[in-house]
Design a protein around this motif. Sequence first.
Motif, PDB file in Angstrom:
ATOM      1  N   ASN A   2       1.040  -1.095  -0.026  1.00 16.70           N
ATOM      2  CA  ASN A   2       0.010   0.143   0.116  1.00 16.70           C
ATOM      3  C   ASN A   2       1.068   1.018   0.380  1.00 16.70           C
ATOM      4  OD1 ASN A   2      -2.318  -1.711   0.661  1.00 16.70           O
ATOM      5  ND2 ASN A   2      -1.729  -1.924   2.722  1.00 16.70           N
ATOM      6  N   ARG A   3       0.329   2.106  -0.738  1.00 16.24           N
ATOM      7  CA  ARG A   3       1.730   3.435  -1.203  1.00 16.24           C
ATOM      8  C   ARG A   3       0.937   4.648  -0.142  1.00 16.24           C
ATOM      9  NH1 ARG A   3       5.181   5.477  -4.290  1.00 16.24           N
ATOM     10  NH2 ARG A   3       5.240   3.344  -5.944  1.00 16.24           N
ATOM     11  N   LEU A   4       1.413   5.279   0.657  1.00 17.35           N
ATOM     12  CA  LEU A   4       0.916   6.248   1.980  1.00 17.35           C
ATOM     13  C   LEU A   4       2.272   7.387   1.698  1.00 17.35           C
ATOM     14  CD1 LEU A   4       1.154   3.627   5.215  1.00 17.35           C
ATOM     15  CD2 LEU A   4      -0.950   4.435   3.785  1.00 17.35           C
ATOM     16  N   PRO A   5       1.276   8.838   2.382  1.00 12.62           N
ATOM     17  CA  PRO A   5       2.613   9.123   1.606  1.00 12.62           C
ATOM     18  C   PRO A   5       3.900   9.374   2.896  1.00 12.62           C
ATOM     19  CG  PRO A   5       0.530  10.442   2.950  1.00 12.62           C
ATOM     20  CD  PRO A   5      -0.114   8.778   2.578  1.00 12.62           C
ATOM     21  N   GLN A   6       4.342   8.544   3.786  1.00 10.43           N
ATOM     22  CA  GLN A   6       5.180   8.524   4.434  1.00 10.43           C
ATOM     23  C   GLN A   6       6.390   7.234   3.807  1.00 10.43           C
ATOM     24  OE1 GLN A   6       2.472   8.213   5.845  1.00 10.43           O
ATOM     25  NE2 GLN A   6       2.276   6.629   6.938  1.00 10.43           N
ATOM     26  N   GLY A   7       5.396   6.582   3.258  1.00  6.61           N
ATOM     27  CA  GLY A   7       6.251   6.038   2.201  1.00  6.61           C
ATOM     28  C   GLY A   7       5.911   4.093   1.537  1.00  6.61           C
ATOM     29  N   ILE A   8       5.515   3.046   1.296  1.00  7.81           N
ATOM     30  CA  ILE A   8       5.258   2.101   1.365  1.00  7.81           C
ATOM     31  C   ILE A   8       4.712   1.184   2.200  1.00  7.81           C
ATOM     32  CG2 ILE A   8       5.083   0.140  -0.365  1.00  7.81           C
ATOM     33  CD1 ILE A   8       6.751   1.245  -1.873  1.00  7.81           C
ATOM     34  N   LYS A   9       3.599   0.600   2.995  1.00  7.58           N
ATOM     35  CA  LYS A   9       3.510  -0.152   3.847  1.00  7.58           C
ATOM     36  C   LYS A   9       3.495  -1.585   2.996  1.00  7.58           C
ATOM     37  CE  LYS A   9      -0.649  -1.125   7.288  1.00  7.58           C
ATOM     38  NZ  LYS A   9       1.326  -1.643   8.123  1.00  7.58           N
ATOM     39  N   ASP A  10       3.666  -2.406   3.971  1.00  7.03           N
ATOM     40  CA  ASP A  10       3.637  -4.230   3.819  1.00  7.03           C
ATOM     41  C   ASP A  10       4.908  -4.846   2.503  1.00  7.03           C
ATOM     42  OD1 ASP A  10       2.288  -4.781   5.918  1.00  7.03           O
ATOM     43  OD2 ASP A  10       0.643  -4.374   3.857  1.00  7.03           O
ATOM     44  N   PHE A  11       6.001  -3.684   2.623  1.00  5.59           N
ATOM     45  CA  PHE A  11       6.650  -3.604   1.395  1.00  5.59           C
ATOM     46  C   PHE A  11       7.570  -5.123   1.539  1.00  5.59           C
ATOM     47  CE2 PHE A  11      11.341  -2.831  -0.109  1.00  5.59           C
ATOM     48  CZ  PHE A  11      10.868  -2.712  -1.819  1.00  5.59           C
ATOM     49  N   GLN A  12       8.039  -5.819   0.695  1.00  2.00           N
ATOM     50  CA  GLN A  12       8.915  -6.943   0.296  1.00  2.00           C
ATOM     51  C   GLN A  12       9.552  -7.105  -1.022  1.00  2.00           C
ATOM     52  OE1 GLN A  12       6.469 -10.517   0.979  1.00  2.00           O
ATOM     53  NE2 GLN A  12       5.278  -9.363   3.215  1.00  2.00           N
ATOM     54  N   PHE A  13      10.609  -7.923  -0.773  1.00  2.00           N
ATOM     55  CA  PHE A  13      11.350  -7.837  -2.348  1.00  2.00           C
ATOM     56  C   PHE A  13      11.977  -9.128  -2.307  1.00  2.00           C
ATOM     57  CE2 PHE A  13      15.431  -6.878  -4.691  1.00  2.00           C
ATOM     58  CZ  PHE A  13      14.924  -6.731  -5.444  1.00  2.00           C
ATOM     59  N   ALA A  14      12.139  -9.799  -3.290  1.00  2.00           N
ATOM     60  CA  ALA A  14      12.798 -11.040  -3.262  1.00  2.00           C
ATOM     61  C   ALA A  14      13.772 -10.920  -4.449  1.00  2.00           C
ATOM     62  CB  ALA A  14      11.675 -12.051  -3.226  1.00  2.00           C
ATOM     63  N   SER A  15      14.975 -11.704  -4.812  1.00  2.00           N
ATOM     64  CA  SER A  15      15.929 -11.553  -5.886  1.00  2.00           C
ATOM     65  C   SER A  15      15.943 -12.967  -6.043  1.00  2.00           C
ATOM     66  CB  SER A  15      16.410 -10.680  -5.858  1.00  2.00           C
ATOM     67  OG  SER A  15      17.383 -11.159  -4.582  1.00  2.00           O
ATOM     68  N   ILE A  16      16.508 -13.768  -7.522  1.00  2.00           N
ATOM     69  CA  ILE A  16      16.899 -14.771  -7.430  1.00  2.00           C
ATOM     70  C   ILE A  16      18.624 -14.733  -8.288  1.00  2.00           C
ATOM     71  CG2 ILE A  16      16.385 -17.217  -8.117  1.00  2.00           C
ATOM     72  CD1 ILE A  16      13.342 -17.127  -7.849  1.00  2.00           C
ATOM     73  N   LEU A  17      19.186 -15.225  -7.616  1.00  2.00           N
ATOM     74  CA  LEU A  17      20.159 -15.276  -8.773  1.00  2.00           C
ATOM     75  C   LEU A  17      20.369 -16.215 -10.013  1.00  2.00           C
ATOM     76  CD1 LEU A  17      22.989 -13.729  -9.493  1.00  2.00           C
ATOM     77  CD2 LEU A  17      24.311 -15.448  -7.282  1.00  2.00           C
ATOM     78  N   VAL A  18      20.253 -16.508 -11.183  1.00  2.00           N
ATOM     79  CA  VAL A  18      20.301 -16.855 -11.942  1.00  2.00           C
ATOM     80  C   VAL A  18      21.784 -17.602 -12.633  1.00  2.00           C
ATOM     81  CG1 VAL A  18      17.614 -16.722 -12.422  1.00  2.00           C
ATOM     82  CG2 VAL A  18      19.192 -15.552 -13.630  1.00  2.00           C
ATOM     83  N   ASP A  19      22.168 -16.915 -11.849  1.00  2.00           N
ATOM     84  CA  ASP A  19      23.918 -16.118 -13.209  1.00  2.00           C
ATOM     85  C   ASP A  19      24.452 -15.677 -12.729  1.00  2.00           C
ATOM     86  OD1 ASP A  19      25.256 -17.762 -14.860  1.00  2.00           O
ATOM     87  OD2 ASP A  19      24.660 -16.868 -16.793  1.00  2.00           O
ATOM     88  N   LYS A  20      26.119 -16.116 -13.399  1.00  2.00           N
ATOM     89  CA  LYS A  20      27.179 -15.795 -12.428  1.00  2.00           C
ATOM     90  C   LYS A  20      28.513 -15.902 -13.460  1.00  2.00           C
ATOM     91  CE  LYS A  20      28.052 -16.949  -7.995  1.00  2.00           C
ATOM     92  NZ  LYS A  20      28.266 -17.008  -6.579  1.00  2.00           N
ATOM     93  N   THR A  21      29.310 -15.250 -13.206  1.00  2.00           N
ATOM     94  CA  THR A  21      30.931 -15.538 -13.756  1.00  2.00           C
ATOM     95  C   THR A  21      31.767 -15.746 -13.213  1.00  2.00           C
ATOM     96  OG1 THR A  21      30.399 -12.967 -14.957  1.00  2.00           O
ATOM     97  CG2 THR A  21      30.120 -14.976 -16.100  1.00  2.00           C
TER      98      THR A  21
END
Length: 51
Positions: A2-21
């Motif tokens: 939920n976007r609020l004036p003071q920021g984002i409520k219930d923020f979550q972020f995920a990433s997956i590393l699929v390749d690297k050299t």
Amino acid sequence: MNRLPQGIKDFQFASILVDKTADAANTILQPKGTGRIWKDGNALALATTNF
């Protein structure tokens, strides 16, 4: 999420590393094929104007 004036409520972020050299020993980056999930501790990602 939920976007609020003071920021984002219930923020979550995920990433997956699929390749690297580089970093075969996994001393800098996470292992290939793994993921990370971030969930803000107080459930509010504060808005900012400076990065």
